[in-house]
Scaffold this motif. Structure first.
Motif: not given
Ligand code: F3S
Length: 405
Positions: A237-262
């Motif tokens: 998740m740490k690696s995914f967050c760094a990459s998604l923020a770098t390439y997509g400018g995202s500050a929030l995502f949900y991953m079904e079954g994995i992140t708490p607010e999904a």
């Protein structure tokens, strides 16, 4: 924007010049983003620490804040600096840079900021709870806090985070508000991660790039609800967050079954698909040189966890590295590695544990030709900022690369 009497007094200078300046920054930000009020926060992560980025003007700004009586009001931690504060010489950092970097760290300390010097504050005592409002800078940590922890923060800039630290408040807009946290796009991932890899940070980094590039092309970048991932470690998740923020400018995502607010929102109507080919082409795009051209090996973007350091020690035990190899992490995690005996094994191999810094914020532009890493984010900055070519490999293979002639 509606201020409480206490906030108005801060703005009027009743709590000193630095607090007044901080309140002016928050009111300006709140006005731009149409916040109705300020809200209390529980923690801050301050970025803009490396003297390589701050320069003389940044140092002067900090000196003025200190002279104006700046003092933190909530738990505040610090992003990586441009060098290992203790072992900067072994990383080839020059004396003048080190002197200026230490001035910066000293000011932050005197303001009351804990000099953790890490982009993984959640491994070092700055771990918010679900639903708490915080004000963090550092894009990878912001994405992790919002998505993996379920805390609430905007992607603060350096001055905004510092102003929040000095007042204990932030403007109430963006991801602090539930209506802005709704997912706007389903992302169906039709290629699950390789179960055989012990640490699959590279795969999740590639996934972050593949999704990020698609999101980037959609106006008002929607919050993605990602489906199809059956498991993910904290490191993934740490690696995914760094990459998604770098390439997509995202500050929030949900991953079904994995992140708490999904599961707290109705799923959106629109959907896109990410295939195994999308991920393979993301991997290919981050390889722009041959293994034979590698002269720098880097792990630790974002900073390594103790689990990852244990794996490095396991693979380097009794061996000698043949290339410059930096393992970047926070000093508190390095201290855990010292306690566990991992540091001795790693340093015995000739690799360097570089605490407090990273391969992006250290002043190493042009010093190497080809860098191998498992980090999609590190590839982006190595190519763009340092002018290195990159080889993008799975975590274990990066370590094996360091052992090759
Ligand atoms: Fe952290 Fe430096 Fe990477 S701050 S996320 S290790 S670029």
């Amino acid at each position: 924007m509606q201020l409480t009497p206490e906030e108005q007094a801060m703005l009027d200078g009743k709590s000193g010049k630095a607090t007044q300046k901080a309140m002016q920054i928050l009111v300006a930000l709140g006005t731009i983003y149409e916040a109705e009020r300020l809200i209390p926060i529980t923690s801050v992560q301050v970025a803009g620490v490396s003297y390589d980025n701050l320069g003389e003007a940044g140092l002067q700004f900090l000196e003025e804040l200190l002279a104006g009586g700046a003092s933190t009001q909530v738990l505040t931690t610090l992003n990586p600096a441009g060098m290992d504060i203790e072992n900067w010489r072994s990383l080839g950092i020059d004396e003048e840079f080190a002197r200026n970097q230490m001035k910066v760290i000293d000011i932050f300390k005197r303001i009351g900021i804990i000099p953790t010097c890490t982009c993984t504050p959640y491994y070092c005592g700055n771990l918010p709870q679900f639903g708490q409002h915080i004000a963090w800078a550092e894009s990878s940590a912001v994405c992790y806090a919002n998505s993996v922890i379920g805390a609430r923060t905007n992607r603060e800039g350096g001055p905004g985070a510092l102003a929040a630290a000095l007042t204990g408040r932030t403007p109430n807009y963006g991801f602090h508000l539930s209506e802005n946290r709704k997912p706007g796009l389903i992302v169906n991932v039709e290629a699950d991660t390789l179960l055989t890899e012990v640490i699959n940070t590279q795969w999740f980094g590639a996934l972050g790039k593949a999704i990020g590039k698609k999101l980037e092309s959609i106006s008002n970048t929607p919050v993605p609800l990602i489906r199809g991932i059956s498991h993910a470690t904290g490191e993934a998740m740490k690696s995914f967050c760094a990459s998604l923020a770098t390439y997509g400018g995202s500050a929030l995502f949900y991953m079904e079954g994995i992140t708490p607010e999904a599961s707290q929102f109705d799923p959106p109507q629109e959907s896109i698909m990410i295939s195994a080919e999308d991920i393979q082409s993301a991997i290919a795009s981050l390889n722009d040189t041959e293994s034979s051209k590698i002269d720098f090996v880097s792990l630790g973007c974002p900073h390594l966890s103790i689990t990852e350091i244990a794996r490095v020690a396991q693979l380097l035990n009794g061996k000698r590295v043949k290339k410059e190899f930096w393992i970047t992490t926070s000093r508190p995690v390095k201290q855990l590695a010292d306690l566990a005996g991992y540091s001795q094994i790693i340093e015995g191999s000739g690799a360097k544990i570089a605490a407090d810094t990273c391969c992006v914020v250290a002043p190493i532009k042009g010093r190497f030709h080809g860098m191998v890493t498992d980090s999609a984010k590190a590839c982006f900055y190595a190519q763009g900022k340092h002018r290195f070519r990159t080889v993008f490999k799975p975590f274990d293979d990066v370590i094996l690369e360091a052992l090759q002639d």
